[in-house]
Write an enzyme that holds these catalytic residues in place. Sequence first.
Site, PDB file in Angstrom:
ATOM      1  N   HIS A 173       0.842  -1.197   0.000  1.00  0.00           N
ATOM      2  CA  HIS A 173       0.000   0.000   0.000  1.00  0.00           C
ATOM      3  C   HIS A 173       0.874   1.242   0.000  1.00  0.00           C
ATOM      4  CE1 HIS A 173      -2.370   3.145   2.355  1.00  0.00           C
ATOM      5  NE2 HIS A 173      -2.958   3.060   1.180  1.00  0.00           N
ATOM      6  N   SER A 174       0.549   2.196  -0.867  1.00  0.00           N
ATOM      7  CA  SER A 174       1.258   3.474  -0.922  1.00  0.00           C
ATOM      8  C   SER A 174       2.758   3.229  -1.133  1.00  0.00           C
ATOM      9  CB  SER A 174       0.972   4.277   0.352  1.00  0.00           C
ATOM     10  OG  SER A 174       1.486   5.583   0.272  1.00  0.00           O
ATOM     11  N   MET A 175       3.603   3.790  -0.277  1.00  0.00           N
ATOM     12  CA  MET A 175       5.047   3.648  -0.454  1.00  0.00           C
ATOM     13  C   MET A 175       5.515   2.213  -0.235  1.00  0.00           C
ATOM     14  SD  MET A 175       6.182   6.578  -1.408  1.00  0.00           S
ATOM     15  CE  MET A 175       7.950   6.527  -1.138  1.00  0.00           C
ATOM     16  N   THR A 202       0.068   3.309  -5.003  1.00  0.00           N
ATOM     17  CA  THR A 202       1.518   3.522  -4.899  1.00  0.00           C
ATOM     18  C   THR A 202       1.976   4.516  -5.961  1.00  0.00           C
ATOM     19  OG1 THR A 202       1.947   1.297  -4.031  1.00  0.00           O
ATOM     20  CG2 THR A 202       3.778   2.427  -5.098  1.00  0.00           C
TER      21      THR A 202
END
EC number: 3.1.-.-
Length: 922
Positions: A173-175, A202
Amino acid sequence: MFLHSVNLGNLAFYVFMIFLATLGLWDVFFGFEENKCSMSYMFEYPEYQKIELPKKLAKRYPAYELYLYGEGSYAEEHKILPLTGIPVLFLPGNAGSYKQVRSIGSIALRKAEDIDFKYHFDFFSVNFNEELVALYGGSLQKQTKFVHECIKTILKLYKGQEFAPKSVAIIGHSMGGLVARALLTLKNFKQDLINLLITQATPHVAPVMPLDRFITDFYLTVNNYWILNARHINLTTLSVAGGFRDYQVRSGLTFLPKLSHQTSALSVVSSAVPKTWVSTDHLSIVWCKQLQLTTVRAFFDLIDADTKQITQNSKKKLSVLNHHFIRHPAKHFEENPAIISDLTGTSMWVPVKVSRWTYVAYNESDKIYFTFPLENHRKTYTHVYCQSTMLDTNSWIFGCINSTSMCRQGVDLSWKAELLPTIKFLMLRLQDYPSLSHLVVYVPSIHGSKFVVDCEFFKKETRSIQLPVTHLFSFGLSSRKVILNTSGLYYNIELLNFGQIYQAFKINVVSRCSGVKDEITSIYKLHIPWSYEDSLTIAQVPSTTEISVKLHIAQPENDSHVALLKMYTSSDCQYEVTVKTSFSQILGQVVRFHGGALPAYVISSILLAYGGQLYSLFSTGYCLEYATILDKEAKPYKVDPFVIMIKFLLGYKWFKELWDTLLLPELDAIVLTSQSMCFPLVSLILFLFGTCTAYWSGLVSSASVRLLSSLWLALRRPSELPKDIKVISPDFPFLTVILTIVSWTTCGALAILLSYLYYVFKIVHLQANLTTLRNNQPMNPKHSRRSEKKSNHHKDSSVHHLRLSANDAEDSLRMHSTVINLLTWIVLLSMPSLIYWLKNLRYYFKLSPDPCKPLAFILIPTMAILGNTYTVSIKSSKLLKTASQFPLPLAIGVIAFGSAHLYRVPCFVFIPLLLHALCNFM
C-alpha cells in the site's frame, strides 16, 4: 501598516486569486463522488502474532517487526508453527499500520472456510513503525533490506511441509509498493522470491512531495532498474489506483511505465475494476470491500492445483489479473475455457427474424434457445448487440455454424461478453464472424426471479456520434449538444479534441421516456482507450445526470484513439447529451497535478521582493514595505521567459552538451513534459497563486511579529533601542557552536528550527522596543527620511559605532519581515525530517542520513548574524548592490530546478541571506 501599503486594486486581485485557489482546492478535496465503498468487517477478533526474528536482525532493525494475521480458531491453530498455507506479505505505506492487513486477511479467511480450507492464505504484515517515508526518504533503503530479510524468514516457517512455498506474494500500500519494487535492486536479492506484486495507491512515477534528495534518488534507482532490466524482469505486477477520491496520491503517478517489450505489468484505476466500480481514497483502498473481494478472488484463481501455491506460469497470472481487474466476462475464471459447447437436451428453439428483440423472463419452466439468422442481417447491419440483466456466471450466448433451426454445438461467445453493474452484454462486429450462421441466446428455466434480455442489429454509423468538446477558455459559458433520436440500446459518443489533463468538462445527460416501466436503468461509461481509468455512472431514467469528465493520464502523442462516452440505454427513452467546460475542475486539475510545486513559486516571489528591498536600500537609503515591493517586483515576465528560453535551447545538441559539461541538473520543465504535465499557461497560473500566497504569508508573519511583541510588552518591562549596533553579539559564538553541535549530533532540521526561533525572538524584541519608543516619544512629522539620511553622513563609518534611530529600526523591521517570511517556508520544507526524527527518537538519537545537516551548518551562523543586522549597518556596504542583484537569477533557478525537486529550493535561498549577512563586513 502592512495593509496600508497595498492599494485596493491589488488587494482585490489577491482576494480574487484566493477565490480561484479555493475553487481548485475544493475540486481536489471535495469535488468527487461520495465514498461508495462498503466497509469490510472481521467476523472474529483479529489477532496479530509477532514472528520471532533472528537476534542480529532484530538488533539491526529495532523499530521494525513482522506479524502473522489471524482470527479465532485459525489464529489459535497457527500459534504453533510451522505453517501450511500460501504466504502473502502486506507492506504498509507512509505512516501506515501493519494492522491494515486485517481487511484482506479476514476476507481471504472467509473464502478459505467456504472451500473447507482446500487452499488458504497466510497473511503477514510488516510494522514499519508508521514512518513518514513519503516525506523523508532516508529510511526507504532500510525498509527494503528489512523486507528482504522478512521474506527469507517467512519461507523458513514452511520448512518440512509437503507443499512448502518457494516464494511469496506481496501487497504494497502506498510507499510499501515502491519498497516492494525496490527489492529487485538489492544485490543479493533473488527475483524468484516474489511470485506476484499488487500495489495499491503507490506513486510509482515520482514522489508526491520530493522534500529530500534521498526520495528522488531512491525513485531514480528503482525506476531506472525496472526500465533497463525490463526484459529480464518476469515479476507479474498490478498497480491499482484510487481515482479522484485519492487526493494524496493522484492516479497518474501510480501507472507503471509502459514498455513495448514488457507485458507483465498492469495499471488500473479502481473505478474501472469490474465488480468494484468505485473510487477509493488513499486509506479506504486497503479496506474497500468491493476491491478486496476482487483481489481475493484473483488470489484463489492464481493457485496451482498441483503445487497448492500461486502458479509460476506468468501467462496464467496475467490472464487471471486481466479477468478480475480489466475485463470481466461475467463467468468464473477458467485457464482453458471450453470454446465449443453442446446445445442439446429438451429445450425449445424459437427463431427470431426481427432486428430488435426483447424478452422478459419470469418463472420460466422450460429452457429456451432463441436463434437469430445472420445471413440477411449481414447485408443491412454491421453489428449485433445483446444484453441480459441476469448476472449469473452461466454461458448465455452462442454462435452456430451452418445451422438451420437447431444446432447441436455452438461457439461459446459468453467469454467475449463484458460485465457491468446491472447488465452483462456482448457486441460483435458481424464481418469478424463470417462462419457463423446463427446467434443463439439461451434463457434457462427460472423460478421466482425476473430478468430481461435485449438484442438488436444496427449500423455502426447510426450509433457513433461525434461530439467536439468545448474550448478551454469558454469558461463554461458555451456548450455543445447532441440529441439521440433513435431508440437504441447502445451509443458511442466520441469526445473529439479531448486528451489533455488540463481539460475538464461536465456532461449532462437528460433522458425522457415514453413508456412507463419500473426501474429503468441506464449506464454511462467514460472510456479512455489509452489507459484503464474508465468510470461508470448509473442513472435511473427518466432523469438528468451530470458526469464529470477529466483525465488521470494525457493522451500519448502517437495515440490516435478517441475518448468515448459509452451509453447503455433503454429503447423507450430519448437522450440529450450536453458538454461544457468546467472552470472549477480545470483549476482542480492544476492544483492536483502542480500543487506540490506551489512552495517553489511562493519562494520565487518572495526572493524577487527581497531583492527589490535590498535594491531600494542601496538606491534610496531606505527599505520599502514588503507588500509594495512585492507588487512592483514579483512579475511572471521576470522568471517564466528565461525558463522557457532555456527549455527551448536544450532542444539543440550544442546547448545540451554545454549544459551537461557544466554538470547542471535536468530542467524541471523537461521532467514535467516527460510526464505529460505541461499545461498551457500553468506556470503563469502557479506564479500568480505563488505571489498571492507570498502576500498573505507576509501579512501573517508581520501580524505575528506584532502580536508576539504585544505579548512581550505585557509580560516584560519594555527596553530601549540599542544605542550601539553590534553585528557580532556576545552570544554569537556560543549560539553558533551549540546549534552546530545540535545539528551534528541530532537532527539538522532541529537546529534550523532553533535558529529560526532565535531569529524571530530578536525581531520580536526589536518590534517591542520600537513600539515602546513610538508610544513614549511620538515622532516629529517634520523629521523626514531625507534629513535622517543627511545626518547619517556624519556618522562614523564603522558598523560598531552606528546609532539606531526609530526610522532605521522601522526599515530594519521591514527587511526582517521579508526574511522571516522566507525562512518560514524553509523551516516548513525541513519539518518532515524533524517529525521523522522525533517519532524515532527512542530508537535513534541521531538522524542518519540527514538531508538538512549541510543547510543547517550555513543557516545557523547566517541567521545569528541577520538577527543583529540593521539597515543602517549595511547601507554603505560595497556588497549591497551585488546582494540586491542575486535574488532575481535565484528566483529563476527556484522555478527551473525546484518546482519538481522541492529539496533544492533552500539551496537557492541561503545564498542571498548569506550575502545579506556579509554586507555587515564588506
